[in-house]
Design an enzyme around this catalytic site. Structure first.
Site, PDB file in Angstrom:
ATOM      1  N   ASN A  34      39.391  43.026  44.915  1.00  0.00           N
ATOM      2  CA  ASN A  34      39.218  41.802  44.131  1.00  0.00           C
ATOM      3  C   ASN A  34      39.534  40.561  44.959  1.00  0.00           C
ATOM      4  O   ASN A  34      39.769  39.481  44.403  1.00  0.00           O
ATOM      5  CB  ASN A  34      40.112  41.848  42.895  1.00  0.00           C
ATOM      6  CG  ASN A  34      39.786  43.005  41.986  1.00  0.00           C
ATOM      7  OD1 ASN A  34      38.621  43.293  41.743  1.00  0.00           O
ATOM      8  ND2 ASN A  34      40.797  43.678  41.484  1.00  0.00           N
ATOM      9  N   HIS A 121      41.981  44.557  28.654  1.00  0.00           N
ATOM     10  CA  HIS A 121      42.689  45.303  29.690  1.00  0.00           C
ATOM     11  C   HIS A 121      43.864  46.117  29.135  1.00  0.00           C
ATOM     12  O   HIS A 121      44.463  45.771  28.114  1.00  0.00           O
ATOM     13  CB  HIS A 121      43.205  44.313  30.747  1.00  0.00           C
ATOM     14  CG  HIS A 121      43.653  44.965  32.009  1.00  0.00           C
ATOM     15  ND1 HIS A 121      44.971  45.272  32.262  1.00  0.00           N
ATOM     16  CD2 HIS A 121      42.961  45.365  33.107  1.00  0.00           C
ATOM     17  CE1 HIS A 121      45.078  45.825  33.455  1.00  0.00           C
ATOM     18  NE2 HIS A 121      43.869  45.893  33.987  1.00  0.00           N
ATOM     19  N   GLU A 167      39.197  38.713  27.593  1.00  0.00           N
ATOM     20  CA  GLU A 167      39.081  38.387  29.018  1.00  0.00           C
ATOM     21  C   GLU A 167      37.889  37.443  29.162  1.00  0.00           C
ATOM     22  O   GLU A 167      36.879  37.601  28.473  1.00  0.00           O
ATOM     23  CB  GLU A 167      38.865  39.642  29.852  1.00  0.00           C
ATOM     24  CG  GLU A 167      40.010  40.628  29.785  1.00  0.00           C
ATOM     25  CD  GLU A 167      39.749  41.885  30.583  1.00  0.00           C
ATOM     26  OE1 GLU A 167      39.083  41.807  31.638  1.00  0.00           O
ATOM     27  OE2 GLU A 167      40.214  42.960  30.157  1.00  0.00           O
ATOM     28  N   SER A 171      36.389  43.009  33.964  1.00  0.00           N
ATOM     29  CA  SER A 171      36.504  43.551  35.313  1.00  0.00           C
ATOM     30  C   SER A 171      35.649  44.780  35.559  1.00  0.00           C
ATOM     31  O   SER A 171      35.342  45.092  36.718  1.00  0.00           O
ATOM     32  CB  SER A 171      37.970  43.899  35.601  1.00  0.00           C
ATOM     33  OG  SER A 171      38.438  44.884  34.697  1.00  0.00           O
ATOM     34  N   ASP A 196      42.433  35.925  29.228  1.00  0.00           N
ATOM     35  CA  ASP A 196      42.802  36.496  30.518  1.00  0.00           C
ATOM     36  C   ASP A 196      41.729  36.091  31.531  1.00  0.00           C
ATOM     37  O   ASP A 196      40.604  36.584  31.490  1.00  0.00           O
ATOM     38  CB  ASP A 196      42.896  38.015  30.388  1.00  0.00           C
ATOM     39  CG  ASP A 196      43.427  38.683  31.648  1.00  0.00           C
ATOM     40  OD1 ASP A 196      43.330  38.073  32.735  1.00  0.00           O
ATOM     41  OD2 ASP A 196      43.917  39.820  31.551  1.00  0.00           O
ATOM     42  N   LYS A 229      43.979  38.268  42.888  1.00  0.00           N
ATOM     43  CA  LYS A 229      42.551  38.540  43.058  1.00  0.00           C
ATOM     44  C   LYS A 229      41.957  37.435  43.950  1.00  0.00           C
ATOM     45  O   LYS A 229      42.202  37.433  45.141  1.00  0.00           O
ATOM     46  CB  LYS A 229      41.899  38.682  41.691  1.00  0.00           C
ATOM     47  CG  LYS A 229      42.471  39.900  40.946  1.00  0.00           C
ATOM     48  CD  LYS A 229      41.921  40.095  39.600  1.00  0.00           C
ATOM     49  CE  LYS A 229      42.399  41.405  38.979  1.00  0.00           C
ATOM     50  NZ  LYS A 229      43.875  41.511  38.811  1.00  0.00           N
TER      51      LYS A 229
END
Length: 374
Positions: A34, A121, A167, A171, A196, A229
């Site tokens: 990331n 997450h 989020e 991801s 997030d 990240k």
């Protein structure tokens, strides 16, 4: 019988299911990290850390923030982050997982409701498990489903505060939350929007301030900015109203009873914020990589997402892991993702675009994917 027999048995079951995890050294061209802007090993970030060491900044904090662990570097970072993101306050945690767990366990109160995206997450789930509020999942990226859940709760007698948890950039899928629509839902229902920004910070928005940049500063928006990240460091920043950060300091057990993050890392994160603002060329080069990947990888089945996170849908767990193994053997670090990280039947390869690769690397990955899937 060994007192750890249950652990041995569980690991044996994982081995039989070909699901046992193990740590391995880094290998191959980086299509899995990331480190989107290539900051983790950048000369400027290394120089900032070296300069901090030279002026005597400590490596360790020596205690929790409420004891002797509160260093000037922590406070300087939090002030800089609040200015950078346009929020009243910021609070630095040692990791994104720790920050999310503390946030969800602490801020929503008994009698409140958390409506979270179905794909949020694991760290958010951990915080909700530890917290007092009722929780309900809403269909992925569906603002209407979020609103419906709040309306049902109110109709059934819910009188507390509703919290909407998402989020901004997911991801494992690379898609974006409908933040504007969710903010409208929050406004209509006096709810708090928890965003997030782990995978958007540094990559999206003016000066890399993320997809929530237009919402920061509202009294009903709290954002999590992961530093490990695109910022190339470690830790996470909870950004939002001062009362939220103050409440975490006073009631957040994950904050109160943890050794403070390294003051040296606080210096590194502050430097990373300056770098992402000062060097827009990094984002421009990343988006050039994304454009190249869209053109080269889409013909071999990779889903174009409009972000630096791409996926190759496979479906079957075994097939996904076999393709990933073949790609890794060819020298490309691409990881297979399977349940429980993603829903059953949606195993895939996750492809991460960073400044650690060049266009020829992307072309090479396209060639090997074409070969192993032929």
């Amino acid at each position: 019988m060994s007192p750890l027999a249950a652990l041995h048995a569980d690991l044996a079951r994982l081995s039989q299911q070909d699901r046992r995890r193990a740590l391995a050294p880094r290998r191959g061209v980086d299509f899995s990290s990331n480190d989107y802007l290539g900051l983790a090993g950048s000369a400027r970030l290394r120089g900032a850390v070296a300069a901090a060491l030279d002026r005597g900044v400590a490596v360790g904090s020596g205690g929790s923030r409420l004891l002797r662990g509160n260093a000037p570097e922590h406070e300087a970072l939090e002030a800089a982050a609040a200015r950078f993101f346009g929020t009243a306050a910021a609070l630095f945690f040692a990791s994104g997982f720790a920050a999310n767990a503390a946030l969800f366990a602490t801020l929503p109160q008994r009698g409140d409701l958390i409506v979270h995206d179905a794909l949020i997450h694991a760290s958010a789930h951990e915080g909700m498990r530890l917290g007092r509020a009722a929780c309900v999942a809403a269909a992925h990226n569906d603002a209407g489903a979020v609103e419906d859940a709040i309306v049902r709760w109110r109709r059934d007698g819910g009188t507390g505060t509703a919290w909407i948890a998402v989020e901004s950039l997911y991801s494992m899928d690379g898609d974006r939350a409908p933040l504007a629509a969710l903010a409208e839902v929050a406004d209509r229902h006096d709810a708090v929007l928890l965003i997030d920004e782990a995978h958007a910070t540094g990559v999206f928005g003016p000066d890399g301030r993320g997809l929530a940049a237009g919402l920061d500063g509202r009294d009903n928006v709290i954002t999590l900015r992961t530093c490990g990240k695109a910022l190339g460091c470690e830790g996470a920043l909870v950004c939002g109203p001062a009362v939220a950060c103050d409440f975490l300091v006073n009631r957040g057990r994950g904050f109160i009873f943890s050794t403070a993050p390294s003051p040296l890392m606080a210096c590194a994160v502050e430097a990373a914020l300056r770098i992402v603002a000062d060097e827009p060329d990094r984002r421009a080069r990343l988006w050039a990589r994304v454009a190249a990947a869209d053109a080269l990888l889409a013909p071999v089945g990779v889903a174009v997402t409009g972000s630096q996170i791409m996926t190759l849908p496979v479906g079957d767990d075994g097939a996904a892991m076999a393709i990933a193994a073949a790609v890794q053997a060819a020298g490309y670090d691409v990881r297979g993702i399977r349940p429980p990280t993603v829903p059953a039947g949606t195993a895939r390869l996750r492809i991460s675009l960073t400044l650690n690769v060049e266009e020829p690397d992307i072309a090479g990955l396209a060639d090997i994917l074409r070969e192993v899937r032929a």
